[in-house]
Scaffold this active site. Structure first.
Site, mmCIF file in Angstrom:
data_model
loop_
_atom_site.group_PDB
_atom_site.id
_atom_site.type_symbol
_atom_site.label_atom_id
_atom_site.label_comp_id
_atom_site.label_asym_id
_atom_site.label_seq_id
_atom_site.Cartn_x
_atom_site.Cartn_y
_atom_site.Cartn_z
ATOM 1 N N ASN A 1 -30.601 -5.353 21.696
ATOM 2 C CA ASN A 1 -30.338 -6.775 21.453
ATOM 3 C C ASN A 1 -30.968 -7.644 22.543
ATOM 4 O O ASN A 1 -31.043 -7.253 23.714
ATOM 5 C CB ASN A 1 -28.847 -7.073 21.268
ATOM 6 C CG ASN A 1 -27.960 -6.582 22.387
ATOM 7 O OD1 ASN A 1 -28.299 -5.645 23.094
ATOM 8 N ND2 ASN A 1 -26.806 -7.211 22.545
ATOM 9 N N GLU B 1 -30.905 -4.110 15.875
ATOM 10 C CA GLU B 1 -31.524 -3.627 14.644
ATOM 11 C C GLU B 1 -32.775 -4.426 14.296
ATOM 12 O O GLU B 1 -33.694 -3.915 13.639
ATOM 13 C CB GLU B 1 -30.523 -3.702 13.481
ATOM 14 C CG GLU B 1 -29.299 -2.804 13.649
ATOM 15 C CD GLU B 1 -28.144 -3.491 14.386
ATOM 16 O OE1 GLU B 1 -28.398 -4.373 15.236
ATOM 17 O OE2 GLU B 1 -26.991 -3.149 14.100
HETATM 18 N N1 THU Z 1 -25.183 -6.976 18.143
HETATM 19 C C1 THU Z 1 -26.232 -6.169 17.766
HETATM 20 O O1 THU Z 1 -27.237 -6.089 18.472
HETATM 21 N N2 THU Z 1 -26.126 -5.499 16.604
HETATM 22 C C2 THU Z 1 -25.024 -5.490 15.803
HETATM 23 O O2 THU Z 1 -25.047 -4.898 14.726
HETATM 24 C C3 THU Z 1 -23.798 -6.153 16.252
HETATM 25 C C4 THU Z 1 -23.989 -7.142 17.339
HETATM 26 C C5 THU Z 1 -25.301 -7.745 19.376
HETATM 27 C C6 THU Z 1 -25.524 -9.221 19.174
HETATM 28 C C7 THU Z 1 -25.005 -9.786 20.481
HETATM 29 O O3 THU Z 1 -26.067 -9.777 21.421
HETATM 30 C C8 THU Z 1 -23.938 -8.816 20.917
HETATM 31 O O4 THU Z 1 -24.117 -7.632 20.136
HETATM 32 C C9 THU Z 1 -22.529 -9.318 20.735
HETATM 33 O O5 THU Z 1 -22.314 -9.757 19.437
#
Ligand code: THU
Length: 131
Positions: A45, A58
């Site tokens: 992320n 993702e």
């Molecule tokens: N996040 C992801 O990278 N993928 C997911 O499927 C759920 C949430 C990240 C987004 C944000 O940076 C952090 O997790 C908290 O929501």
């Protein structure tokens, strides 16, 4: 499902999770996907001061998939800071569906499950052709 090396995929997800840019949520995430040609694509992320602009792990994984020659996702693991499997958010389930479809297997906290169970009655490319 039995031929998938889940440990390896989870390790790849945990490794890329270490690269996450998550200064706002402090919730680093890593994603790893096995492609039907044997590649493993990964992503982490990437947050933003404009919170809504955040890229989920993702997104990076799918970007690497397409940039590297496409292919179909066969299996996906998404992990948190502990390296434990987490469920992808709703938007990211849609991303995985587009590139993996109903038979792509996701490692959930309750074990491997096909996307047909993780995103029932999904909206997919075939829906566009029906009207
Ligand atoms: N996040 C992801 O990278 N993928 C997911 O499927 C759920 C949430 C990240 C987004 C944000 O940076 C952090 O997790 C908290 O929501």
């Amino acid at each position: 499902m039995s031929t998938i090396d889940w440990s390896h995929l989870q390790e790849r997800a945990a490794a890329v999770m270490q690269q996450a840019y998550a200064p706002y949520s402090h919730f680093p995430v890593g994603a790893a996907g096995l492609v039907d040609d044997g590649r493993v694509v990964t992503g982490c992320n990437v947050e933003n001061a404009g919170y809504g602009v955040t890229l989920c792990a993702e997104c990076g994984m799918v970007s690497e998939l397409v940039a590297g020659g496409r292919g179909r996702l066969v299996a996906v693991v998404v992990v948190d800071a502990r390296g434990e499997a987490i469920m992808p958010c709703g938007r990211c389930r849609q991303l995985i569906w587009e590139h993996g479809g109903a038979d792509c297997v996701l490692l959930t906290p309750e074990g491997p499950l096909p996307m047909r169970e993780v995103l029932p009655q999904a909206f997919g490319p075939e829906a566009l052709g029906k009207v």
